[in-house]
Design a protein around this motif. Structure first.
Motif, PDB file in Angstrom:
ATOM      1  N   SER A  22       6.845   0.166  10.990  1.00  0.00           N
ATOM      2  CA  SER A  22       6.053  -0.842  10.302  1.00  0.00           C
ATOM      3  C   SER A  22       6.075  -0.631   8.795  1.00  0.00           C
ATOM      4  O   SER A  22       5.667  -1.505   8.044  1.00  0.00           O
ATOM      5  N   ALA A  61       3.370   0.523   3.018  1.00  0.00           N
ATOM      6  CA  ALA A  61       2.740  -0.208   4.115  1.00  0.00           C
ATOM      7  C   ALA A  61       2.431  -1.610   3.599  1.00  0.00           C
ATOM      8  O   ALA A  61       2.113  -1.797   2.432  1.00  0.00           O
ATOM      9  N   ILE A  81       0.852  -1.178   0.000  1.00  0.00           N
ATOM     10  CA  ILE A  81       0.000   0.000   0.000  1.00  0.00           C
ATOM     11  C   ILE A  81       0.890   1.230   0.000  1.00  0.00           C
ATOM     12  O   ILE A  81       1.660   1.444   0.936  1.00  0.00           O
ATOM     13  N   LEU A  82       0.798   1.981  -1.081  1.00  0.00           N
ATOM     14  CA  LEU A  82       1.666   3.143  -1.222  1.00  0.00           C
ATOM     15  C   LEU A  82       0.939   4.378  -0.714  1.00  0.00           C
ATOM     16  O   LEU A  82      -0.284   4.483  -0.833  1.00  0.00           O
ATOM     17  N   PRO A  83       1.696   5.317  -0.175  1.00  0.00           N
ATOM     18  CA  PRO A  83       1.084   6.581   0.244  1.00  0.00           C
ATOM     19  C   PRO A  83       0.646   7.363  -0.986  1.00  0.00           C
ATOM     20  O   PRO A  83       1.013   7.025  -2.112  1.00  0.00           O
ATOM     21  N   PRO A  84      -0.145   8.420  -0.801  1.00  0.00           N
ATOM     22  CA  PRO A  84      -0.576   9.217  -1.942  1.00  0.00           C
ATOM     23  C   PRO A  84       0.625   9.726  -2.711  1.00  0.00           C
ATOM     24  O   PRO A  84       1.731   9.828  -2.172  1.00  0.00           O
ATOM     25  N   SER A 102      -7.048   7.420  13.756  1.00  0.00           N
ATOM     26  CA  SER A 102      -6.696   5.991  13.786  1.00  0.00           C
ATOM     27  C   SER A 102      -7.363   5.158  12.707  1.00  0.00           C
ATOM     28  O   SER A 102      -6.816   4.159  12.279  1.00  0.00           O
ATOM     29  N   GLY A 103      -8.534   5.540  12.289  1.00  0.00           N
ATOM     30  CA  GLY A 103      -9.161   4.756  11.233  1.00  0.00           C
ATOM     31  C   GLY A 103      -8.502   4.984   9.896  1.00  0.00           C
ATOM     32  O   GLY A 103      -8.529   4.146   9.018  1.00  0.00           O
ATOM     33  N   GLU A 104      -7.851   6.110   9.742  1.00  0.00           N
ATOM     34  CA  GLU A 104      -7.278   6.497   8.464  1.00  0.00           C
ATOM     35  C   GLU A 104      -6.043   5.697   8.107  1.00  0.00           C
ATOM     36  O   GLU A 104      -5.660   5.599   6.962  1.00  0.00           O
ATOM     37  N   GLY A 105      -5.416   5.151   9.066  1.00  0.00           N
ATOM     38  CA  GLY A 105      -4.154   4.490   8.798  1.00  0.00           C
ATOM     39  C   GLY A 105      -3.035   5.493   8.846  1.00  0.00           C
ATOM     40  O   GLY A 105      -3.256   6.697   8.849  1.00  0.00           O
ATOM     41  N   LEU A 106      -1.863   4.980   8.861  1.00  0.00           N
ATOM     42  CA  LEU A 106      -0.745   5.846   9.172  1.00  0.00           C
ATOM     43  C   LEU A 106       0.468   5.420   8.374  1.00  0.00           C
ATOM     44  O   LEU A 106       0.816   4.254   8.343  1.00  0.00           O
ATOM     45  N   TRP A 107       1.082   6.379   7.684  1.00  0.00           N
ATOM     46  CA  TRP A 107       2.336   6.091   7.001  1.00  0.00           C
ATOM     47  C   TRP A 107       3.473   6.610   7.856  1.00  0.00           C
ATOM     48  O   TRP A 107       3.999   7.684   7.609  1.00  0.00           O
ATOM     49  N   ALA A 152      -3.354  10.177  12.520  1.00  0.00           N
ATOM     50  CA  ALA A 152      -3.033   9.100  13.440  1.00  0.00           C
ATOM     51  C   ALA A 152      -4.027   9.061  14.576  1.00  0.00           C
ATOM     52  O   ALA A 152      -4.415   7.997  15.058  1.00  0.00           O
TER      53      ALA A 152
END
Lengths: 445, 780
Positions: free
Chosen positions: A223, A176, A128-131, A214-219, A211
């Protein structure tokens, strides 16, 4: 004989030196973006050529040489150094790259913060790549490079990466990891790093906010993976590298601290060695099964037989270009399956016989078509799987016990009835003349 | 004594006897020839090929027997059937058929006649039909006389009811079982007549052969005790009965237990208990008879009588108790379905799903037996005329078999012999009466004859001259019998009650001529009917279909073999093929590939598993397919050419059988439209449209019509223009007329994705962007 061998050995060694170190082949196609200069990666490519790989360079927009011709992959390995190319030639699509994996071609792919066809392909590998436009940033440790050029501590005691490497310079996008068990993280981001807009730090606040939701996920954090291996079911390997600079001469020669060169050179060598199936390559040479105290396999086994199953496993040795018996697996398991595993037992290495794994067990008391299943999947190692079908049959008609002690009452009954019948016949014949009427009565009874 | 026509009188009796026996032999030989020849339509019209479904297994088993010998056959574990459970073939079949072919094969090869095993299998049924004709002749001869026997042999030789199971290529247990049935009955009657232990033993031996050959042996197991019981109840107990029954039961039961598939069933299951009970009863009755012979006291006899009843009651109670305790297996479902035709549909759909287990439609009685079916009651009534022990047997047989034939289509087969026998008795009585040249003496009480043309109204009753025995009561019955044969029967029956017995009989030649010509006409039409039915209805191998071109020529549709040979040529030897169980034997026989389920429906759960896979959506079915190592899925689809026996029409049975095991996951009502219709067009229910069977059947079907409306020719419904898509299966093969479609099950995705996603990717669809997984723990 010995003379011959002494003569031959250096010869073999010489030829093997000239050969590639990979277990699958020595042809490499490098898709190099025109904006990138070959000379900037001379150390990496040079190291590969020194090992014996034959590199072929091609621009992503060229149409020759073909990657797949007549449904046959033309190269054993493909390096895609085109992190910013938006349009590839017609024969390079995400689909063909995946089909290369099914043809056992290994892939080494470099990403960049830009949105390209490759970054959408990464999603198929559950990366999963960030924007777009959000590279990895770290402000620690304090250094004179930009925040996007990050020294990363390589993993310690890793079975793919050499031990004791100096930190590695990295610049590019983090990934991710999804939940695919086929992913093998090779380099993880430092704990203080995060992905953000490179231009300003204003993104950091947004990141913290995200963050908190929390639902958004975090880069952010360790991890995230920077270099990720992926081993497909065909045992072909694909490695995703977050940025191409990690391979560059500049980063290889760049000092981490005063007088300490970065670990990049060895690191990318290790990554390439794993990706091109030099390292951590195992295979099952043969499997055997036979009844205990026999040596040849049978077409079928009878229920409750004692059966021995043996697997011979070897590892590829890149130094000698040979497959050598390998006894290092201690958690190998054998399943004896019909629909469900009826028996699951460990398949331990046999002491004193390298590469041999053997176990004896009793076949279940159930007839049917069973399979000896070895399915060994460990991160970073080639998958070992072997299925041998063998029918388990009930005993033949003459394999059952002949006389049962429990059946003695019946034997006695049968014999006594026979004896009584003979006695009766004798009496009947003898007594007929004297008293015919009585004889008749006894018959009816 | 006046004669209607003159007979040569200068022949010696020996000449007559010799000539008639020669004629009998010639007639029997011709009957055998006709029986065999009419069964060869299938070979002439098509080719020498094994038919239908079960014969393919029998053929395969016979090949094993011929190639590897008897012991290998006995111990044969077929690991390609019921994958991965396997099937212990030696212990789950009736080996009589294969053993018979194997013996023939070995004998021929010992004689240096290298006949192919397939030809032996194909021609076994016609060959045995000749033997059936002979044994029916013997049976009927015991009942009436040789001429009736010859008629019966001719009838059974060409009756479609028997031909339907014994054409060339129909290599099934029934092919030899009917011969064994008739011969066992013949030797039973013979044993009963003569009281001979030899014939009793012969009965037992053929009973053993029958047990080894066909599951329908239970019919004999219950018919003979029923006959014996009836005789006892009629007060006809005799030492002949005792000897015949005891020798049959003791030897027959012990012998039947040697068949591995039967094993201890004769002493453990309810179906066999009647035979045991009657055996016990016979011992008691024999003992009572013995005591009665020795003791003259009336009271003592009544006490004995009472004790017989008490013992009988105790026996029944013991039987009930043993059943309750589980020592004796209760009746099986198949047995219950004989009494309650709705039982199977409710509780054992797998039995009800077989078309030959359906109740018989009335027209099929006429189709299978033609004019025999209305001679049949006449013959049964004629049996009452003499009512010897063997006639009682035929009457019971007729009643029982009629009932069973009404319940199940396939049991028409057991009815056919008795119909032939009874009809032959009736027909030969008719002919005897009217061919016999003896005219009655005209007595004083003249029959009101008004001219010669009123012969139709002349008394049709039979004189005792034919069988000059006591025929007082039977006269009326006989009148009934012959009345069915002639148009003016009723008038004759009513008007024919002339008081004077001497005056009964037939006058003149015209009456005789009319009746005999009529009778011969019926026989002729019977032959035409049998030939027509045999050639048109019963000679299709069903593996090869035939249709007519517009110009009337025959067009062969060979999709099945095309597909099976495709499998044989293009797939690895161990590729597992899943199909509905109907095609299991054919796949094993023709394609030589492992199958999940086949026509030996021994494991309901396994069949239900296949049913579930077929009726579930792809993603539910896929793990089932993978678990069973399925490589190919084969379905039958008739929508293109209108082949109605296809899988979509059988689909509801798959659903029902799956529902029986997984009632939570598969529900039959979901496959109907809200209005309760079974549709496959746009209005079909979503469950139906998503089911694997529907998708596989109509995959790319609409494309075939090139934009115009696609129509399913079996259901007569319009197929949606955008057909279903398949993610987990690949179309591998579709036969010429689309009857057989084969799909390959995809391997797991290389990258570990589910195949739906992988397929979407391969088709170039963009994936929705995903976010990294939330890591609540780390943040907390």
């Amino acid at each position: 004989m010995r003379f011959l061998r002494t003569l031959l050995f250096p010869l073999v060694a010489l030829t093997s030196l000239a050969l590639a170190r990979s277990s699958t082949g020595d042809t490499v196609l490098v898709l190099l973006e025109p904006s990138l200069k070959k000379e900037n990666f001379s150390i990496f490519f040079g190291d590969l050529e020194k090992k014996g790989y034959k590199l072929t360079f091609r621009s992503p927009k060229d149409t020759t040489p073909e990657i797949i011709k007549d449904d046959v992959a033309q190269f054993a390995h493909v390096v895609v150094f085109a992190p910013e190319t938006k349009t590839f030639a017609g024969d390079i699509t995400p689909q063909t790259l995946v089909s290369l994996l099914s043809k056992k071609t290994n892939l080494l792919l470099a990403l960049s913060p830009k949105q390209t066809p490759l970054s959408s392909l990464a999603a198929e590998f559950t990366l999963i790549l960030p924007p777009p436009g959000t590279p990895l940033i770290s402000h620690f440790p304090k250094r004179d490079t930009p925040a996007t050029v990050v020294p990363v501590e390589p993993p310690r005691a890793h079975h793919i990466i050499s031990d004791g490497l100096a930190p590695v310079w990295f610049s590019g996008v983090p990934q991710a990891l999804g939940n695919s068990p086929m992913l093998v993280p090779l380099l993880q981001a430092p704990p203080q790093a995060f992905a953000s807009d490179a231009d300003s730090d204003s993104g950091a606040d947004a990141l913290v906010e995200a963050a908190e939701k929390s639902g958004e996920g975090l880069w952010a954090g360790s991890s995230l993976s920077l270099v990720t291996g992926f081993q497909a079911l065909s045992n072909a390997r694909a490695t995703w590298v977050g940025g191409i600079e990690i391979f560059s001469d500049e980063y290889i020669n760049k000092e981490i601290s005063k007088g300490v060169k970065s670990g990049n050179r060895q690191f990318v060598k290790d990554v390439a060695a794993w990706t091109f199936q030099e390292a951590n390559v195992l295979r099952i040479d043969t499997v055997e099964h036979h009844r205990v105290n026999e040596t040849l396999p049978r077409e079928t086994y009878t229920i409750n037989n004692q059966v021995t199953y043996t697997a011979y496993i070897s590892q590829y040795d890149p130094e000698l270009d040979l497959w050598e018996p390998y006894s290092g697996i201690n958690d190998l398991q054998l399943e004896f399956t019909m629909l469900d595993p009826h028996i699951r037992t460990s398949l331990p290495p046999v002491a004193g016989e390298p590469g041999k794994y053997s176990v004896s067990f009793r076949v279940p008391d159930r007839h049917g078509v069973f399979k000896f299943n070895v399915d060994y999947k460990r991160k970073g190692w080639s998958y070992l799987s072997s299925t041998t079908v063998v029918p388990i049959v009930p005993p033949r008609h003459d394999e059952y016990p002949r006389f049962l002690s429990a059946a003695w009452p019946y034997y006695a009954g049968a014999f006594s009835t026979s004896a009584a019948f003979l006695l009766f016949v004798a009496l009947w014949l003898a007594g007929d003349e004297r008293e015919p009427k009585k004889g008749k009565g006894s018959k009816a009874e | 004594m006046p004669l209607a026509y003159s007979l040569p009188s200068d022949l010696s009796p020996a000449t007559v006897t010799n000539t008639s026996s020669l004629l009998r032999i010639i007639a029997l030989a011709l009957i055998s020839g006709a029986a065999i020849a009419s069964r060869l339509f299938a070979v002439v019209n098509f080719e020498s090929i094994i038919h239908e479904f079960d014969p393919w297994f029998n053929y395969r088993a016979t090949k094993v027997l011929a190639e590897k010998g008897f012991y290998a056959f006995w111990n044969w574990f077929d690991h390609t059937a019921w994958y991965p459970l396997g099937r212990v073939v030696g212990g789950t079949i009736y080996p009589g058929l294969m053993a018979t072919s194997g013996v023939i094969y070995n004998v021929l090869h010992a004689l240096n006649l290298p006949v192919d095993i397939r030809n032996i299998c194909v021609l076994l049924a016609p060959g045995f039909s000749a033997l059936t004709a002979w044994s029916t002749y013997m049976f009927t001869k015991e009942l009436k006389d040789e001429s009736a026997g010859l008629l019966a042999a001719a009838f059974i030789g060409i009756a479609p009811g028997y031909i339907s199971r014994s054409v060339a290529g129909s290599y099934d247990n029934e092919a030899i079982a009917i011969f064994l049935l008739m011969f066992t009955f013949y030797s039973w009657i013979k044993a009963l007549k003569t009281g001979s232990a030899f014939f009793g033993t012969l009965t037992a031996l053929f009973y053993f052969y029958m047990v080894a050959a066909w599951g329908g042996y239970a019919f004999i197991t219950n018919m003979i005790p029923l006959h014996a019981l009836t005789l006892i109840l009629m007060g006809r107990f005799s030492s002949r009965l005792y000897v015949a029954y005891s020798s049959w039961y003791a030897i027959g039961t012990l012998a039947s237990m040697q068949v591995p598939f039967v094993g201890f069933q004769p002493v453990r299951t309810s179906e066999h208990m009647a035979a045991l009970g009657v055996f016990g009863l016979l011992q008691i009755v024999a003992f009572a008879e013995l005591v009665r012979a020795h003791v003259s006291s009336r009271q003592f006899q009544s006490i004995l009588f009472g004790s017989v009843i008490v013992i009988g009651v105790l026996g029944v109670l013991a039987f009930a108790g043993l059943t309750y305790k589980g020592w004796i297996a209760p009746w099986t479902g198949r047995f219950y379905s004989l009494w309650d035709t709705g039982y199977a549909k409710k509780y054992i759909p797998i039995i009800a799903s077989v078309s030959e287990h359906q109740p018989t439609a009335w027209p099929s009685f006429f189709m299978d037996l033609q004019f025999l079916i209305f001679l049949f009651p006449a013959g049964v009534i004629l049996c009452f005329r003499e009512l010897r022990d063997e006639h009682v047997f035929v009457i019971i047989y007729a009643v029982v078999a009629s009932y069973f034939a009404g319940v199940m289509v396939r049991l028409m087969l057991t009815l056919t012999p008795v119909v032939c026998v009874a009809a032959a008795v009736a027909f030969s009585s008719l002919l005897d009466t009217y061919i016999d040249p003896v005219e009655p003496e005209v007595s004083e009480v003249a029959v009101p004859v008004t001219g010669g043309d009123s012969s139709a109204a002349s008394p049709a009753t039979v004189d005792g001259a034919v069988s000059s025995k006591k025929a007082k009561k039977a006269a009326a019955a006989v009148a009934d019998a012959s009345s069915t044969g002639i148009a003016s029967g009723i008038v004759a029956a009513i008007g024919g009650q002339s008081k004077s017995p001497k005056a009964r009989g037939i006058f003149g030649l015209d009456t005789r001529f009319l009746i005999v010509v009529n009778a011969l006409g019926m026989l002729l039409f019977f032959v035409l009917h049998c030939t027509y039915v045999t050639s048109s209805a019963y000679s299709s191998p069903s593996v090869v279909l035939a249709s007519q071109n517009p110009d009337g020529s025959q067009h062969i549709i060979d999709d099945f073999r095309e597909a099976y040979y495709w499998l044989r040529q293009n797939t690895p030897q161990d590729a597992v093929v899943m199909s509905w169980w109907d095609y299991g034997y054919q796949i094993a026989g023709m394609a030589d590939r492992p199958t999940l389920v086949d026509n030996n429906t021994w494991n309901n759960t396994h069949i239900a598993t296949v049913g579930k896979a077929m009726s579930s959506p792809e993603e539910v079915a896929y793990p089932i397919l993978r678990k069973h190592d399925v490589d190919y899925v084969l379905i039958i689809f008739g929508g293109l050419i209108g082949y109605s026996g296809d899988d979509i029409n059988k689909f509801l049975w798959m659903v029902r059988i799956a529902q029986g095991v997984w009632p939570d996951e598969i529900q039959e009502p979901n496959y109907f439209t809200p209005k309760g219709e079974y549709r496959i067009d746009d209005a079909a229910s979503p469950t139906m449209k998503n089911s694997l069977m529907y998708k596989m059947s109509y995959y790319r079907f609409a494309e075939l019509f090139g934009g115009s409306q696609a129509v399913d020719r079996v259901r007569g419904q319009q197929v949606p223009k955008t057909g279903p898509t398949l993610d987990y299966l690949d179309e591998a093969f579709t036969s010429e007329n689309w009857i057989v479609r084969i799909y390959q099950v995809k391997k797991e995705d290389l990258l570990g994705r589910d195949l739906k996603t992988a397929n979407a990717f391969a088709n170039g669809k963009k994936r929705k962007k995903s976010k990294p997984l939330a890591r609540r723990k780390a943040l907390a």
